[in-house]
Design a protein around this motif. Structure first.
Motif, PDB file in Angstrom:
ATOM      1  N   ALA A 201       0.853  -1.194   0.000  1.00 28.49           N
ATOM      2  CA  ALA A 201       0.000   0.000   0.000  1.00 28.49           C
ATOM      3  C   ALA A 201       0.884   1.238   0.000  1.00 28.49           C
ATOM      4  O   ALA A 201       1.903   1.286   0.702  1.00 28.49           O
ATOM      5  N   ARG A 202       0.479   2.231  -0.769  1.00 33.85           N
ATOM      6  CA  ARG A 202       1.230   3.483  -0.832  1.00 33.85           C
ATOM      7  C   ARG A 202       0.329   4.652  -0.473  1.00 33.85           C
ATOM      8  O   ARG A 202      -0.848   4.675  -0.864  1.00 33.85           O
ATOM      9  N   ALA A 322     -10.328  -7.377  -7.134  1.00 36.47           N
ATOM     10  CA  ALA A 322     -11.554  -6.579  -7.028  1.00 36.47           C
ATOM     11  C   ALA A 322     -11.684  -5.889  -5.676  1.00 36.47           C
ATOM     12  O   ALA A 322     -12.430  -4.906  -5.559  1.00 36.47           O
ATOM     13  N   VAL A 323     -10.962  -6.379  -4.659  1.00 36.47           N
ATOM     14  CA  VAL A 323     -11.115  -5.799  -3.313  1.00 36.47           C
ATOM     15  C   VAL A 323      -9.844  -5.106  -2.810  1.00 36.47           C
ATOM     16  O   VAL A 323      -9.828  -4.604  -1.696  1.00 36.47           O
ATOM     17  N   LEU A 324      -8.801  -5.068  -3.619  1.00 35.67           N
ATOM     18  CA  LEU A 324      -7.560  -4.441  -3.155  1.00 35.67           C
ATOM     19  C   LEU A 324      -7.729  -2.951  -2.885  1.00 35.67           C
ATOM     20  O   LEU A 324      -7.179  -2.421  -1.914  1.00 35.67           O
ATOM     21  N   GLY A 325      -8.464  -2.261  -3.727  1.00 33.49           N
ATOM     22  CA  GLY A 325      -8.584  -0.814  -3.597  1.00 33.49           C
ATOM     23  C   GLY A 325      -7.539  -0.120  -4.449  1.00 33.49           C
ATOM     24  O   GLY A 325      -6.549  -0.719  -4.887  1.00 33.49           O
ATOM     25  N   PRO A 326      -7.704   1.190  -4.691  1.00 28.32           N
ATOM     26  CA  PRO A 326      -6.851   1.906  -5.636  1.00 28.32           C
ATOM     27  C   PRO A 326      -5.424   2.160  -5.164  1.00 28.32           C
ATOM     28  O   PRO A 326      -4.557   2.499  -5.960  1.00 28.32           O
ATOM     29  N   HIS A 327      -5.150   2.000  -3.862  1.00 27.84           N
ATOM     30  CA  HIS A 327      -3.829   2.354  -3.339  1.00 27.84           C
ATOM     31  C   HIS A 327      -2.946   1.136  -3.060  1.00 27.84           C
ATOM     32  O   HIS A 327      -1.858   1.288  -2.514  1.00 27.84           O
ATOM     33  N   VAL A 328      -3.441  -0.060  -3.406  1.00 27.48           N
ATOM     34  CA  VAL A 328      -2.738  -1.295  -3.050  1.00 27.48           C
ATOM     35  C   VAL A 328      -2.437  -2.105  -4.308  1.00 27.48           C
ATOM     36  O   VAL A 328      -3.312  -2.277  -5.155  1.00 27.48           O
ATOM     37  N   THR A 329      -1.213  -2.600  -4.418  1.00 27.14           N
ATOM     38  CA  THR A 329      -0.826  -3.480  -5.516  1.00 27.14           C
ATOM     39  C   THR A 329      -0.399  -4.828  -4.957  1.00 27.14           C
ATOM     40  O   THR A 329      -0.128  -4.965  -3.756  1.00 27.14           O
ATOM     41  N   ARG A 330      -0.335  -5.818  -5.840  1.00 29.36           N
ATOM     42  CA  ARG A 330       0.095  -7.148  -5.404  1.00 29.36           C
ATOM     43  C   ARG A 330       1.182  -7.673  -6.334  1.00 29.36           C
ATOM     44  O   ARG A 330       1.288  -7.282  -7.495  1.00 29.36           O
TER      45      ARG A 330
END
Length: 428
Positions: A201-202, A322-330
């Motif tokens: 998350a950033r 679909a549930v990560l949200g716009p500020h989180v990458t994997r």
């Protein structure tokens, strides 16, 4: 030289082969030398291979009487997970026999299997016997981490050694499991895949006392909460379907594959063998964020243990995205596909026959492992991998709590039973 399976296992338990992960290990060298020395004594030429100092693998081949038959691989790991002596009733590497058990780290995971194989080979040597087909042996390093110094390395750098191998046996199957009126013997014919993820998350770094709607820690916790709340649908693989049907038949329990949770509830203790493998799973396990209580960090990360069933990986990753949200990458830390071996095969039938020859009451069923083994590496060579390390276990003994647990121990008579079963199976 130790010949009895119990003496062999006790000797192996006294070698500290602790794998701390991340490439940090006591090393398998002394245990590998012991194994190779025993093989040499019984007339089996063995090689020790080290991709890094002290990270030792033992390879050998036992010729069969019919070289036209496909070979069988027996693979077992020599490393063990850490053990804190302060938590144990005995020193973890003492290999002591007490109350009908051998105690020590690795007793069931999986120096018991190594000792049973060595015992069988010793019996063959004394009696002048050979197996029907070639038996390929791989006693490997690093299974308790990523296998980069063990099975994965062998598959990449010693591929030719496994030419002609059609099937393999290893840990996590073939042990007795009391379920109501019957003794089940689950044989591993599948494993869920491993897709370990790292989420990052950033946000905007800043002072902890000031309002900050762009807090990376909050973004990360929100994503983890949504991932933990995912409801994964039931997905029945061939192995799990067969487990439910055959276990239900053995126990006289009605099986309704349209109501898997209800069926599991009716299976009683046997449900524990399948409840983690009817669905995928996404389990947050590691968190990293911040360095000072009054500083909002600009990044935060978490590791998630994701286990996947065959044919579901794309669907599962889409549900996570679909549930990560716009500020989180994997990103993937490790990605190994599921394993599936044939259930209705001569290999499975021979394992079942060997078990029933020693225990006529055995109800032999296939099952899917919720975690993973080195089968994930060897299956890349087109080898059908089975979990078959037979043991007969006494009432009240919690086998599934032993691996990686405190006071790990294996029943002495169970070891001898397992050696007899392996002798029957490997001979045939």
């Amino acid at each position: 030289m130790a010949e009895d399976v119990v003496d062999l296992c006790a000797a192996l338990l006294r070698f500290d082969t602790t794998n701390h992960g991340g490439g940090t290990s006591a090393g398998e060298r002394e245990a590998a030398e012991f194994v190779a020395g025993h093989l040499d004594t019984v007339g089996v030429s063995a090689s020790i291979l080290e991709p890094a100092p002290r990270r030792s693998n033992v390879l050998a081949r036992v010729p069969g009487t019919d070289p036209t038959l496909p070979a069988l691989l027996v693979q077992a790991h020599l490393d063990v997970v850490p053990a804190d002596p302060a938590e144990w009733s005995v020193p973890p590497f003492s290999g002591v026999e007490r109350d009908g058990f051998l105690w020590g780290r690795g007793a069931v995971d999986m120096k018991d299997m190594v000792s049973m194989v060595l015992s069988v080979l010793g019996t063959w040597s004394r009696e002048g016997r050979q197996p029907r087909r070639d038996i390929v042996l791989a006693f490997v390093a690093d299974e308790e981490d990523q296998g980069y110094y063990g099975a994965r390395w062998l598959v990449e750098h010693q591929r030719d050694f496994f030419d002609g191998v059609a099937a393999a046996i290893s840990e996590s199957g073939g042990y007795s499991y009391r379920a109501g009126p019957r003794r089940l013997y689950p044989i591993g014919t599948a494993e869920r895949g491993t897709s370990h993820l790292r989420l990052t998350a950033r946000g905007r770094a800043g002072h902890g006392s000031r309002r900050n709607p762009d807090n990376a820690v909050v973004h990360l916790l929100g994503a983890l909460g949504r991932i933990a709340a995912l409801e994964h649908p039931v997905r029945l693989t061939p192995t799990v379907r067969a487990f439910l049907e055959r276990t239900g038949e053995a126990l006289g329990v009605a099986v309704d594959l349209t109501d898997v949770d209800g069926t599991l509830a009716r299976l009683g203790p046997a449900a524990a063998l399948a409840e983690s493998t009817v669905r995928n799973s996404t389990t947050p396990t590691v968190l990293r964020a911040g360095y000072k209580v009054n500083v909002i960090p600009g990044t935060a990360s978490a590791d998630v243990d994701v286990r996947t069933l065959p044919g579901t990986v794309d669907e599962l990753m889409a549900s996570i995205d679909a549930v990560l949200g716009p500020h989180v990458t994997r990103e993937f830390l490790d990605e190994q596909p599921p394993v599936q071996a044939p259930i209705d095969s001569p290999w499975f039938d021979a394992m079942a026959d060997a078990l029933r020859a020693e225990d006529p009451e055995a109800a032999v069923v296939p099952y899917c492992m919720g975690g993973g083994t080195d089968a994930k590496a060897f299956t890349r060579l087109g080898i059908d991998c089975y979990g078959f390390a037979p043991l007969h276990l006494p009432e009240g003994y919690d086998y599934r709590a032993m691996a990686h647990g405190v006071d790990e121990r294996v029943p002495v008579e169970g070891l001898r039973f397992g050696a007899r079963v392996l002798d029957r199976f490997l001979s045939s």
